[in-house]
Design an enzyme around this catalytic site. Structure first.
Site, PDB file in Angstrom:
ATOM      1  N   TYR A 129       0.849  -1.192   0.000  1.00  0.00           N
ATOM      2  CA  TYR A 129       0.000   0.000   0.000  1.00  0.00           C
ATOM      3  C   TYR A 129       0.883   1.240   0.000  1.00  0.00           C
ATOM      4  O   TYR A 129       1.745   1.400   0.880  1.00  0.00           O
ATOM      5  CB  TYR A 129      -0.935   0.043   1.213  1.00  0.00           C
ATOM      6  CG  TYR A 129      -1.821   1.272   1.138  1.00  0.00           C
ATOM      7  CD1 TYR A 129      -2.859   1.328   0.214  1.00  0.00           C
ATOM      8  CD2 TYR A 129      -1.569   2.395   1.914  1.00  0.00           C
ATOM      9  CE1 TYR A 129      -3.640   2.462   0.085  1.00  0.00           C
ATOM     10  CE2 TYR A 129      -2.342   3.528   1.793  1.00  0.00           C
ATOM     11  CZ  TYR A 129      -3.375   3.567   0.881  1.00  0.00           C
ATOM     12  OH  TYR A 129      -4.136   4.702   0.737  1.00  0.00           O
ATOM     13  N   GLN A 191     -10.449   0.869   1.442  1.00  0.00           N
ATOM     14  CA  GLN A 191     -10.900  -0.006   0.360  1.00  0.00           C
ATOM     15  C   GLN A 191      -9.741  -0.767  -0.274  1.00  0.00           C
ATOM     16  O   GLN A 191      -9.905  -1.912  -0.709  1.00  0.00           O
ATOM     17  CB  GLN A 191     -11.681   0.785  -0.700  1.00  0.00           C
ATOM     18  CG  GLN A 191     -10.948   1.921  -1.378  1.00  0.00           C
ATOM     19  CD  GLN A 191     -11.113   3.251  -0.660  1.00  0.00           C
ATOM     20  OE1 GLN A 191     -11.314   3.280   0.548  1.00  0.00           O
ATOM     21  NE2 GLN A 191     -11.016   4.333  -1.411  1.00  0.00           N
ATOM     22  N   ASN A 214      -2.684   6.445   6.780  1.00  0.00           N
ATOM     23  CA  ASN A 214      -3.279   7.252   7.843  1.00  0.00           C
ATOM     24  C   ASN A 214      -3.959   6.337   8.885  1.00  0.00           C
ATOM     25  O   ASN A 214      -3.861   5.114   8.825  1.00  0.00           O
ATOM     26  CB  ASN A 214      -4.262   8.270   7.268  1.00  0.00           C
ATOM     27  CG  ASN A 214      -5.425   7.602   6.522  1.00  0.00           C
ATOM     28  OD1 ASN A 214      -5.738   6.434   6.747  1.00  0.00           O
ATOM     29  ND2 ASN A 214      -6.056   8.351   5.638  1.00  0.00           N
ATOM     30  N   SER A 238       4.266   8.640  12.648  1.00  0.00           N
ATOM     31  CA  SER A 238       5.719   8.621  12.542  1.00  0.00           C
ATOM     32  C   SER A 238       6.367   9.457  13.638  1.00  0.00           C
ATOM     33  O   SER A 238       5.755  10.384  14.181  1.00  0.00           O
ATOM     34  CB  SER A 238       6.127   9.139  11.163  1.00  0.00           C
ATOM     35  OG  SER A 238       7.449   8.793  10.869  1.00  0.00           O
ATOM     36  N   GLN A 260      10.772  15.382  10.381  1.00  0.00           N
ATOM     37  CA  GLN A 260       9.800  14.408  10.868  1.00  0.00           C
ATOM     38  C   GLN A 260       8.457  15.055  11.135  1.00  0.00           C
ATOM     39  O   GLN A 260       7.403  14.481  10.849  1.00  0.00           O
ATOM     40  CB  GLN A 260      10.332  13.762  12.145  1.00  0.00           C
ATOM     41  CG  GLN A 260       9.511  12.586  12.616  1.00  0.00           C
ATOM     42  CD  GLN A 260       9.463  11.481  11.584  1.00  0.00           C
ATOM     43  OE1 GLN A 260      10.486  11.041  11.088  1.00  0.00           O
ATOM     44  NE2 GLN A 260       8.274  11.032  11.236  1.00  0.00           N
ATOM     45  N   HIS A 263       5.654  15.304   8.449  1.00  0.00           N
ATOM     46  CA  HIS A 263       4.948  14.107   7.982  1.00  0.00           C
ATOM     47  C   HIS A 263       3.448  14.240   8.177  1.00  0.00           C
ATOM     48  O   HIS A 263       2.649  13.905   7.298  1.00  0.00           O
ATOM     49  CB  HIS A 263       5.439  12.868   8.735  1.00  0.00           C
ATOM     50  CG  HIS A 263       6.445  12.070   7.981  1.00  0.00           C
ATOM     51  ND1 HIS A 263       6.164  11.463   6.789  1.00  0.00           N
ATOM     52  CD2 HIS A 263       7.735  11.768   8.252  1.00  0.00           C
ATOM     53  CE1 HIS A 263       7.242  10.829   6.349  1.00  0.00           C
ATOM     54  NE2 HIS A 263       8.213  11.000   7.218  1.00  0.00           N
ATOM     55  N   GLU A 327      10.845   5.174  16.480  1.00  0.00           N
ATOM     56  CA  GLU A 327      10.926   4.675  15.105  1.00  0.00           C
ATOM     57  C   GLU A 327      12.281   5.051  14.506  1.00  0.00           C
ATOM     58  O   GLU A 327      12.981   4.209  13.939  1.00  0.00           O
ATOM     59  CB  GLU A 327       9.794   5.292  14.286  1.00  0.00           C
ATOM     60  CG  GLU A 327       9.833   4.925  12.808  1.00  0.00           C
ATOM     61  CD  GLU A 327       8.835   5.719  11.995  1.00  0.00           C
ATOM     62  OE1 GLU A 327       8.562   5.301  10.860  1.00  0.00           O
ATOM     63  OE2 GLU A 327       8.337   6.766  12.470  1.00  0.00           O
ATOM     64  N   HIS A 328      12.641   6.315  14.610  1.00  0.00           N
ATOM     65  CA  HIS A 328      13.938   6.814  14.154  1.00  0.00           C
ATOM     66  C   HIS A 328      14.702   7.372  15.350  1.00  0.00           C
ATOM     67  O   HIS A 328      14.132   8.120  16.144  1.00  0.00           O
ATOM     68  CB  HIS A 328      13.785   7.944  13.126  1.00  0.00           C
ATOM     69  CG  HIS A 328      12.913   7.609  11.959  1.00  0.00           C
ATOM     70  ND1 HIS A 328      11.561   7.936  11.919  1.00  0.00           N
ATOM     71  CD2 HIS A 328      13.195   6.986  10.792  1.00  0.00           C
ATOM     72  CE1 HIS A 328      11.059   7.526  10.761  1.00  0.00           C
ATOM     73  NE2 HIS A 328      12.014   6.944  10.066  1.00  0.00           N
ATOM     74  N   ASP A 361      15.494   7.534   4.801  1.00  0.00           N
ATOM     75  CA  ASP A 361      14.170   7.584   4.182  1.00  0.00           C
ATOM     76  C   ASP A 361      14.243   7.366   2.675  1.00  0.00           C
ATOM     77  O   ASP A 361      13.268   6.919   2.068  1.00  0.00           O
ATOM     78  CB  ASP A 361      13.518   8.941   4.453  1.00  0.00           C
ATOM     79  CG  ASP A 361      12.819   8.978   5.806  1.00  0.00           C
ATOM     80  OD1 ASP A 361      12.719   7.918   6.449  1.00  0.00           O
ATOM     81  OD2 ASP A 361      12.356  10.054   6.210  1.00  0.00           O
ATOM     82  N   GLU A 415       2.766 -35.538  29.204  1.00  0.00           N
ATOM     83  CA  GLU A 415       1.788 -34.521  28.801  1.00  0.00           C
ATOM     84  C   GLU A 415       0.389 -35.100  28.601  1.00  0.00           C
ATOM     85  O   GLU A 415      -0.553 -34.361  28.296  1.00  0.00           O
ATOM     86  CB  GLU A 415       2.246 -33.818  27.522  1.00  0.00           C
ATOM     87  CG  GLU A 415       3.447 -32.920  27.729  1.00  0.00           C
ATOM     88  CD  GLU A 415       3.790 -32.062  26.512  1.00  0.00           C
ATOM     89  OE1 GLU A 415       4.561 -31.097  26.686  1.00  0.00           O
ATOM     90  OE2 GLU A 415       3.286 -32.360  25.407  1.00  0.00           O
ATOM     91  N   HIS A 420       0.453 -39.283  20.606  1.00  0.00           N
ATOM     92  CA  HIS A 420       1.803 -38.812  20.303  1.00  0.00           C
ATOM     93  C   HIS A 420       2.829 -39.885  20.707  1.00  0.00           C
ATOM     94  O   HIS A 420       3.763 -40.185  19.961  1.00  0.00           O
ATOM     95  CB  HIS A 420       2.113 -37.513  21.067  1.00  0.00           C
ATOM     96  CG  HIS A 420       1.588 -36.277  20.409  1.00  0.00           C
ATOM     97  ND1 HIS A 420       0.252 -36.032  20.243  1.00  0.00           N
ATOM     98  CD2 HIS A 420       2.246 -35.215  19.864  1.00  0.00           C
ATOM     99  CE1 HIS A 420       0.090 -34.872  19.656  1.00  0.00           C
ATOM    100  NE2 HIS A 420       1.288 -34.348  19.403  1.00  0.00           N
TER     101      HIS A 420
END
Length: 433
Positions: A129, A191, A214, A238, A260, A263, A327-328, A361, A415, A420
């Site tokens: 995506y 969608q 988003n 982010s 950053q 974003h 994240e960074h 990036d 067990e 088994h």
């Protein structure tokens, strides 16, 4: 600083650290209900439902969802040569870094007659995506499609929202061609996630979905991952954490924070330093640079969630960063190599004054699809393994059955799993006879 309203925190107690690094919380109950309704509609209605939501959300009426080969070919003529060269340079570095991660396999005899091995097998169908809108992330096409191609994924499907004229950003199309995407569809938002999760008449169902988006896209990914398809990772807005010492380049630090912040309004930036002087100078320089940015309204809103934190020393800075799990993480200090050894939780780390987040990036070669919202405590960023499964094999000879058979019987019996136990018992008996 009065205009920016960034939060300055000086010498917080360790008992306050967890609260300080907490991300902003959003009420997503209504959002999740909206997402669920759209996903249900896509599951039942297929292409027609996708087109309906494209008209509603992307304001475009589509006769067909697939991007044609003519549109892909046209994209090359719509980009200048310098940008195409930049895309190829980035692709080359990303390809080199991810190709170096190819798993060579493992083979070992754990006992005489017990041979075990492991091999890596590519996920056959993956979906990517790619957001469009105000920032069409063609760089993310390279980050996601390049390792998928290296891994050997047979089908690489890409969904991205078109503009109101029904066209897809040419840089996205060109990057998809460079990186080896199989099929591209004009489809955005919830969608798109639903279409790749369930499959429609045009868009194939995939086995794993990758890519940012988003809040609605992230909620859709998490919902479909419960029953229908795997996803790369849970994610939120982010973020970046910059650790700076007294000699840090203030202009660089401010630029990194703003890169950053632009974003989105829900992005977060944090500066941790042991220098009061740096706090004041960065605040002033950030405000100066902010005024020059085309996306200053977005960045300004983001900075309201951001913090400048003064700690006693750089060891404390690293401890606080590891709790935040950014994240960074940018370490702009004289002793960045020493501090790098202390990193425990982070998505991607940038060392020294010249390693800006933008390098990762776009073109250094590392991947920019990374865990956010504290998930770096448990998740890695996208890498070659993200597109593969590790399958184990074992072969037992007669000696192998003799060497581990009794242990298997005893453990299965303990067990309470008698079938088994019997599966091994019948083999042992056969060997004795």
């Amino acid at each position: 600083m009065r205009n920016l309203r960034m939060i300055i925190i000086r010498h917080p107690k360790k008992s306050e650290w967890n609260a300080i690094v907490e991300r902003p919380h959003l009420d997503v109950s209504r959002l999740n209900a909206t997402v669920a309704a759209i996903l249900d509609d896509i599951r039942v209605g297929g292409d027609e439902s996708v087109k309906k939501y494209e008209e509603k959300f992307d304001r475009v009426s589509l006769a067909t969802l697939a991007v044609s080969s003519e549109e892909i070919a046209e994209s090359e003529s719509l980009l200048d040569d310098d940008l195409k060269d930049a895309i190829w340079l980035a692709h080359s570095n990303i390809r080199q870094f991810h190709a170096a991660q190819i798993f060579k396999g493992v083979e070992i005899d754990t006992q005489q007659g017990v041979h075990c091995c492991q091999k890596s097998v590519a996920i056959e169908k993956v979906g990517l995506y790619i957001p469009g809108g105000t920032a069409p992330l063609f760089s993310t096409v390279l980050m996601l499609a390049t390792p998928a191609k290296i891994a050997g994924c047979k089908e690489i499907v890409l969904c991205t929202p078109p503009s109101p004229d029904g066209k897809v950003n040419p840089a996205i199309l060109y990057s998809a061609k460079v990186a080896g995407v199989s099929r591209i569809f004009k489809c955005g938002g919830v969608q798109a996630i639903g279409a790749m999760a369930y499959g429609t008449e045009s868009i194939p169902k995939v086995f794993k979905i990758f890519g940012p988006g988003n809040q609605y896209v992230m909620a859709a990914k998490q919902q479909v991952s419960l029953h229908d398809v795997a996803i790369d990772m849970p994610a939120g807005p982010s973020e970046v954490c910059v650790i700076a010492d007294k000699d840090a380049d203030v202009e660089f630090v401010a630029a990194d924070l703003l890169s950053q912040a632009e974003h989105g309004v829900d992005s977060q930036v944090i500066l941790i330093t042991d220098s009061e002087d740096i706090i004041n100078k960065v605040a002033e320089e950030t405000e100066r640079q902010l005024a020059l940015l085309p996306r200053r309204d977005i960045a300004s809103k983001s900075l309201e969630n951001s913090k400048l934190i003064l700690v006693d020393n750089l060891n404390e800075a690293m401890q606080l960063s590891n709790i935040y799990a950014p994240e960074h993480l940018i370490i702009q200090t004289e002793n960045y190599a020493d501090l790098a050894l202390k990193v425990v939780n982070a998505g991607s780390v940038f060392l020294g004054k010249y390693a800006c987040e933008s390098a990762g990036d776009y073109a250094s070669g590392t991947n920019h699809t990374l865990p956010t919202h504290g998930y770096a405590t448990a998740y890695s960023g996208v890498n070659l393994d993200s597109y593969c499964r590790k399958i184990t094999f074992q072969h037992l000879s007669e000696d192998g059955v003799r060497n581990i058979g009794k242990a298997v019987e005893l453990m299965a019996e303990a067990e309470g799993l008698h079938a088994h136990r019997n599966a091994m018992t019948v083999r042992l008996k056969k060997l004795k006879s």
